[in-house]
Motif scaffolding. Structure first.
Motif, PDB file in Angstrom:
ATOM      1  N   LEU A   6       2.404  -6.008 -11.253  1.00  0.00           N
ATOM      2  CA  LEU A   6       2.728  -5.794 -10.022  1.00  0.00           C
ATOM      3  C   LEU A   6       1.803  -5.535  -8.950  1.00  0.00           C
ATOM      4  CD1 LEU A   6       5.289  -2.677  -9.712  1.00  0.00           C
ATOM      5  CD2 LEU A   6       5.478  -4.982  -8.806  1.00  0.00           C
ATOM      6  N   THR A   7       0.458  -5.045  -9.583  1.00  0.00           N
ATOM      7  CA  THR A   7      -0.761  -4.890  -8.900  1.00  0.00           C
ATOM      8  C   THR A   7      -1.095  -6.457  -8.475  1.00  0.00           C
ATOM      9  OG1 THR A   7      -1.176  -2.915 -10.026  1.00  0.00           O
ATOM     10  CG2 THR A   7      -3.003  -3.951  -8.591  1.00  0.00           C
ATOM     11  N   ILE A   8      -1.008  -7.079  -9.186  1.00  0.00           N
ATOM     12  CA  ILE A   8      -1.433  -8.660  -9.043  1.00  0.00           C
ATOM     13  C   ILE A   8      -0.680  -9.187  -8.007  1.00  0.00           C
ATOM     14  CG2 ILE A   8      -1.662 -10.933 -10.066  1.00  0.00           C
ATOM     15  CD1 ILE A   8      -2.469  -9.394 -12.713  1.00  0.00           C
ATOM     16  N   ILE A   9       0.771  -9.007  -8.194  1.00  0.00           N
ATOM     17  CA  ILE A   9       1.552  -9.728  -7.141  1.00  0.00           C
ATOM     18  C   ILE A   9       1.535  -9.084  -5.776  1.00  0.00           C
ATOM     19  CG2 ILE A   9       4.196  -9.778  -6.477  1.00  0.00           C
ATOM     20  CD1 ILE A   9       4.866  -9.520  -9.258  1.00  0.00           C
ATOM     21  N   LYS A  10       1.398  -7.741  -5.705  1.00  0.00           N
ATOM     22  CA  LYS A  10       0.825  -7.131  -4.398  1.00  0.00           C
ATOM     23  C   LYS A  10      -0.335  -7.538  -3.870  1.00  0.00           C
ATOM     24  CE  LYS A  10       2.275  -2.363  -4.503  1.00  0.00           C
ATOM     25  NZ  LYS A  10       1.966  -1.250  -4.327  1.00  0.00           N
ATOM     26  N   GLY A  11      -1.364  -7.764  -4.536  1.00  0.00           N
ATOM     27  CA  GLY A  11      -2.331  -8.253  -4.101  1.00  0.00           C
ATOM     28  C   GLY A  11      -2.570  -9.628  -3.463  1.00  0.00           C
ATOM     29  N   ASN A  12      -1.721 -10.563  -4.081  1.00  0.00           N
ATOM     30  CA  ASN A  12      -1.649 -11.869  -3.666  1.00  0.00           C
ATOM     31  C   ASN A  12      -0.842 -11.993  -2.610  1.00  0.00           C
ATOM     32  OD1 ASN A  12      -3.131 -13.741  -5.561  1.00  0.00           O
ATOM     33  ND2 ASN A  12      -1.825 -12.966  -6.970  1.00  0.00           N
ATOM     34  N   LEU A  13       0.166 -11.125  -2.382  1.00  0.00           N
ATOM     35  CA  LEU A  13       0.856 -11.041  -1.308  1.00  0.00           C
ATOM     36  C   LEU A  13       0.209 -10.666  -0.119  1.00  0.00           C
ATOM     37  CD1 LEU A  13       4.714  -9.602  -2.406  1.00  0.00           C
ATOM     38  CD2 LEU A  13       3.960 -12.064  -1.466  1.00  0.00           C
ATOM     39  N   ASP A  14      -0.692  -9.694  -0.198  1.00  0.00           N
ATOM     40  CA  ASP A  14      -1.518  -9.065   0.731  1.00  0.00           C
ATOM     41  C   ASP A  14      -2.329 -10.235   1.253  1.00  0.00           C
ATOM     42  OD1 ASP A  14      -1.544  -6.595   1.771  1.00  0.00           O
ATOM     43  OD2 ASP A  14      -3.537  -6.301   0.945  1.00  0.00           O
ATOM     44  N   ASN A  15      -2.991 -11.007   0.359  1.00  0.00           N
ATOM     45  CA  ASN A  15      -3.736 -12.068   0.822  1.00  0.00           C
ATOM     46  C   ASN A  15      -2.929 -12.980   1.593  1.00  0.00           C
ATOM     47  OD1 ASN A  15      -5.887 -11.074  -0.440  1.00  0.00           O
ATOM     48  ND2 ASN A  15      -5.824 -12.349  -2.337  1.00  0.00           N
ATOM     49  N   ILE A  16      -1.776 -13.470   1.496  1.00  0.00           N
ATOM     50  CA  ILE A  16      -1.003 -14.288   2.149  1.00  0.00           C
ATOM     51  C   ILE A  16      -0.738 -13.625   3.519  1.00  0.00           C
ATOM     52  CG2 ILE A  16       1.286 -15.346   2.346  1.00  0.00           C
ATOM     53  CD1 ILE A  16       1.231 -15.688  -0.573  1.00  0.00           C
ATOM     54  N   ASP A  17      -0.323 -12.456   3.527  1.00  0.00           N
ATOM     55  CA  ASP A  17       0.044 -11.711   4.622  1.00  0.00           C
ATOM     56  C   ASP A  17      -1.254 -11.482   5.557  1.00  0.00           C
ATOM     57  OD1 ASP A  17       1.951 -10.000   6.067  1.00  0.00           O
ATOM     58  OD2 ASP A  17       0.408  -8.374   5.638  1.00  0.00           O
ATOM     59  N   LYS A  18      -2.471 -11.468   5.117  1.00  0.00           N
ATOM     60  CA  LYS A  18      -3.510 -11.463   5.763  1.00  0.00           C
ATOM     61  C   LYS A  18      -3.874 -12.637   6.416  1.00  0.00           C
ATOM     62  CE  LYS A  18      -5.739  -6.970   4.606  1.00  0.00           C
ATOM     63  NZ  LYS A  18      -5.604  -6.591   3.210  1.00  0.00           N
ATOM     64  N   GLY A  19      -3.398 -13.815   5.953  1.00  0.00           N
ATOM     65  CA  GLY A  19      -3.586 -15.128   6.550  1.00  0.00           C
ATOM     66  C   GLY A  19      -4.800 -15.904   5.798  1.00  0.00           C
ATOM     67  N   PHE A  20      -5.338 -15.470   4.482  1.00  0.00           N
ATOM     68  CA  PHE A  20      -6.204 -15.966   3.712  1.00  0.00           C
ATOM     69  C   PHE A  20      -5.794 -17.372   3.146  1.00  0.00           C
ATOM     70  CE2 PHE A  20      -8.042 -11.614   2.594  1.00  0.00           C
ATOM     71  CZ  PHE A  20      -8.399 -11.601   3.791  1.00  0.00           C
ATOM     72  N   ALA A  21      -4.464 -17.701   3.346  1.00  0.00           N
ATOM     73  CA  ALA A  21      -4.015 -18.819   2.624  1.00  0.00           C
ATOM     74  C   ALA A  21      -3.332 -19.835   3.755  1.00  0.00           C
ATOM     75  CB  ALA A  21      -2.694 -18.664   1.698  1.00  0.00           C
ATOM     76  N   GLY A  22      -3.777 -19.534   4.957  1.00  0.00           N
ATOM     77  CA  GLY A  22      -3.049 -20.223   6.130  1.00  0.00           C
ATOM     78  C   GLY A  22      -2.516 -19.327   7.177  1.00  0.00           C
ATOM     79  N   PHE A  36       7.405  -6.549   0.631  1.00  0.00           N
ATOM     80  CA  PHE A  36       6.545  -5.571   0.349  1.00  0.00           C
ATOM     81  C   PHE A  36       7.483  -4.296   0.218  1.00  0.00           C
ATOM     82  CE2 PHE A  36       2.727  -7.432   2.379  1.00  0.00           C
ATOM     83  CZ  PHE A  36       2.089  -7.471   1.174  1.00  0.00           C
ATOM     84  N   ARG A  37       8.284  -3.978   0.638  1.00  0.00           N
ATOM     85  CA  ARG A  37       9.395  -2.905   0.742  1.00  0.00           C
ATOM     86  C   ARG A  37       9.841  -2.764  -0.692  1.00  0.00           C
ATOM     87  NH1 ARG A  37       9.609  -3.336   6.113  1.00  0.00           N
ATOM     88  NH2 ARG A  37      11.207  -5.045   6.275  1.00  0.00           N
ATOM     89  N   VAL A  38      10.308  -3.859  -1.135  1.00  0.00           N
ATOM     90  CA  VAL A  38      11.060  -3.901  -2.343  1.00  0.00           C
ATOM     91  C   VAL A  38      10.037  -3.750  -3.594  1.00  0.00           C
ATOM     92  CG1 VAL A  38      12.306  -5.571  -4.194  1.00  0.00           C
ATOM     93  CG2 VAL A  38      12.862  -5.466  -1.578  1.00  0.00           C
ATOM     94  N   ILE A  39       8.838  -4.411  -3.377  1.00  0.00           N
ATOM     95  CA  ILE A  39       7.950  -4.049  -4.519  1.00  0.00           C
ATOM     96  C   ILE A  39       7.300  -2.462  -4.371  1.00  0.00           C
ATOM     97  CG2 ILE A  39       5.393  -4.827  -5.004  1.00  0.00           C
ATOM     98  CD1 ILE A  39       6.060  -7.566  -4.547  1.00  0.00           C
ATOM     99  N   ARG A  44       7.288   2.526  -7.217  1.00  0.00           N
ATOM    100  CA  ARG A  44       7.593   3.830  -7.622  1.00  0.00           C
ATOM    101  C   ARG A  44       8.427   4.215  -8.412  1.00  0.00           C
ATOM    102  NH1 ARG A  44       7.628   3.864  -1.682  1.00  0.00           N
ATOM    103  NH2 ARG A  44       9.715   3.485  -1.768  1.00  0.00           N
ATOM    104  N   LEU A  45       9.453   3.250  -8.881  1.00  0.00           N
ATOM    105  CA  LEU A  45      10.260   3.465 -10.153  1.00  0.00           C
ATOM    106  C   LEU A  45       9.461   3.448 -11.460  1.00  0.00           C
ATOM    107  CD1 LEU A  45      13.100   3.780 -10.968  1.00  0.00           C
ATOM    108  CD2 LEU A  45      13.377   1.100 -11.067  1.00  0.00           C
ATOM    109  N   ILE A  46       8.550   2.330 -11.381  1.00  0.00           N
ATOM    110  CA  ILE A  46       7.877   2.262 -12.709  1.00  0.00           C
ATOM    111  C   ILE A  46       6.695   3.497 -12.890  1.00  0.00           C
ATOM    112  CG2 ILE A  46       5.978   0.660 -13.644  1.00  0.00           C
ATOM    113  CD1 ILE A  46       7.413  -1.742 -12.511  1.00  0.00           C
ATOM    114  N   ASN A  47       6.255   3.871 -11.714  1.00  0.00           N
ATOM    115  CA  ASN A  47       5.217   5.152 -12.160  1.00  0.00           C
ATOM    116  C   ASN A  47       6.102   6.259 -12.475  1.00  0.00           C
ATOM    117  OD1 ASN A  47       2.799   3.947 -11.463  1.00  0.00           O
ATOM    118  ND2 ASN A  47       3.166   4.152  -9.157  1.00  0.00           N
ATOM    119  N   ASP A  48       7.310   6.384 -11.942  1.00  0.00           N
ATOM    120  CA  ASP A  48       8.121   7.524 -12.030  1.00  0.00           C
ATOM    121  C   ASP A  48       8.585   7.384 -13.547  1.00  0.00           C
ATOM    122  OD1 ASP A  48       8.023   8.815  -9.909  1.00  0.00           O
ATOM    123  OD2 ASP A  48       9.846   8.420  -9.357  1.00  0.00           O
ATOM    124  N   LEU A  49       9.215   6.246 -13.984  1.00  0.00           N
ATOM    125  CA  LEU A  49       9.390   6.063 -15.426  1.00  0.00           C
ATOM    126  C   LEU A  49       8.398   6.199 -16.385  1.00  0.00           C
ATOM    127  CD1 LEU A  49      11.941   2.755 -15.027  1.00  0.00           C
ATOM    128  CD2 LEU A  49      12.200   5.119 -16.288  1.00  0.00           C
TER     129      LEU A  49
END
Ligand code: ADP
Length: 210
Positions: A6-22, A36-39, A44-49
Motif C-alpha cells: 500500500l505504501t508503494i502504491i501510494k508513493g507511486n500515485l503521489d509521484n504521478i500526482d505531482k507531475g513527475f511522470a508528465g 487516494f481516498r479509497v487507498i 485505515r482498515l488495514i491498520n485497524d485490523l
C-alpha cells in the motif's frame, strides 16, 4: 505484507500526482483524488485490523508508565478542536483541577481517546461533546458524552463487537474503533461501557486503575 504494498502504491500515485511522470490533466487529477481516498480508507482498515489481530493474539505489549490522564485527555481534545469547530460542535472539558495519575500505556490510551472522541464528533451534527474525567478512589473514570443520534437499545450490547455498524449511519468508518478501544481498556484491567438510547445521544464510560 499488507502495509508495504500500500505504501508503494501510494508513493507511486503521489509521484504521478505531482507531475513527475508528465503533466497531469485536471480530469486525471480528479480520478487520482478518488483513488487516494479509497487507498486511505483501505490503509485505515488495514491498520485497524493489524492492531486488533495483534491484541487478540496476545502480542500487544503495554509500555506502562505513571501518567496524568488529565494532561493526556487535554492534549487529545486539542487535536480535535479544528474538526469540532468546522462542524460547529462545542467541545467541553470537565476535568478536575489536579492531576489524576494512572498506570497506563500512553500511546494505547491516546488511541482509546482518539477512537471515542473521533466517533462522538463524527456522529454528532449539532450540540456538543463533553469529555469528563472523574477522580475515583482507585480508578480514573472517563466519560465522552455527545448529543448525537445515540445507539438503538437493541444494538447497545453489540456495539463493541467487530465490524458492527449501525446500519442507518452512512458515515465513513471500519467498525473496528470500539473493539480496539475495548481490548486496550481490558488489557489495562479496566472496563468500558456505553449508555445510550436512540435520539438521546451517547455516553461512553471507561475506568482505568490508578
Ligand atoms: P466506526 O466508527 O469505524 O464505524 P466503531 O467500532 O468505532 O466503528 O463504532 C461502531 C459503530 O458504533 C459505529 O458505526 C456507529 O454506528 C456506532 N457508534 C459509535 N460511537 C457512536 C456515537 N458516539 N454515537 C452514535 N453511534 C456511535
Amino acid at each position: 505484507e499488507l502495509r508495504t504494498p500500500l505504501t508503494i502504491i501510494k508513493g507511486n500515485l503521489d509521484n504521478i500526482d505531482k507531475g513527475f511522470a508528465g503533466e497531469v490533466q485536471p480530469q486525471q487529477k480528479d480520478i487520482l483524488g478518488d483513488v487516494f481516498r479509497v487507498i486511505n480508507r483501505l490503509s485505515r482498515l488495514i491498520n485497524d485490523l493489524l492492531d486488533l489481530s495483534k491484541i487478540e493474539s496476545g502480542k500487544m505489549e503495554l509500555n506502562k508508565e505513571s501518567l496524568d490522564i488529565v494532561t493526556l485527555a487535554g492534549e487529545t481534545v486539542k487535536t480535535f478542536e479544528t474538526l469540532a469547530g468546522s462542524k460547529k460542535i462545542g467541545l467541553i472539558k470537565e476535568f478536575p483541577n489536579k492531576r489524576v495519575t494512572v498506570n497506563a500505556d500512553k500511546d494505547k490510551l491516546t488511541q482509546v481517546f482518539i477512537n471515542l472522541m473521533g466517533n462522538a464528533i463524527k456522529f454528532t451534527d449539532k450540540g456538543n461533546v463533553v469529555v469528563r474525567i472523574i477522580d475515583l478512589q482507585k480508578e480514573a473514570q472517563v466519560e465522552i458524552q455527545d448529543t448525537g443520534p445515540g445507539i438503538p437499545l437493541d444494538q447497545v450490547d453489540k456495539i463493541f463487537d467487530k465490524f458492527v455498524r449501525v446500519v442507518a449511519e452512512k458515515k465513513e468508518g471500519t467498525g473496528l474503533g470500539l473493539p480496539i478501544a475495548k481490548d486496550i481498556i481490558v488489557l489495562h484491567k479496566g472496563r468500558i461501557r456505553v449508555e445510550s438510547e436512540s435520539g438521546k445521544g451517547s455516553r461512553f464510560i471507561f475506568v482505568i486503575p490508578k
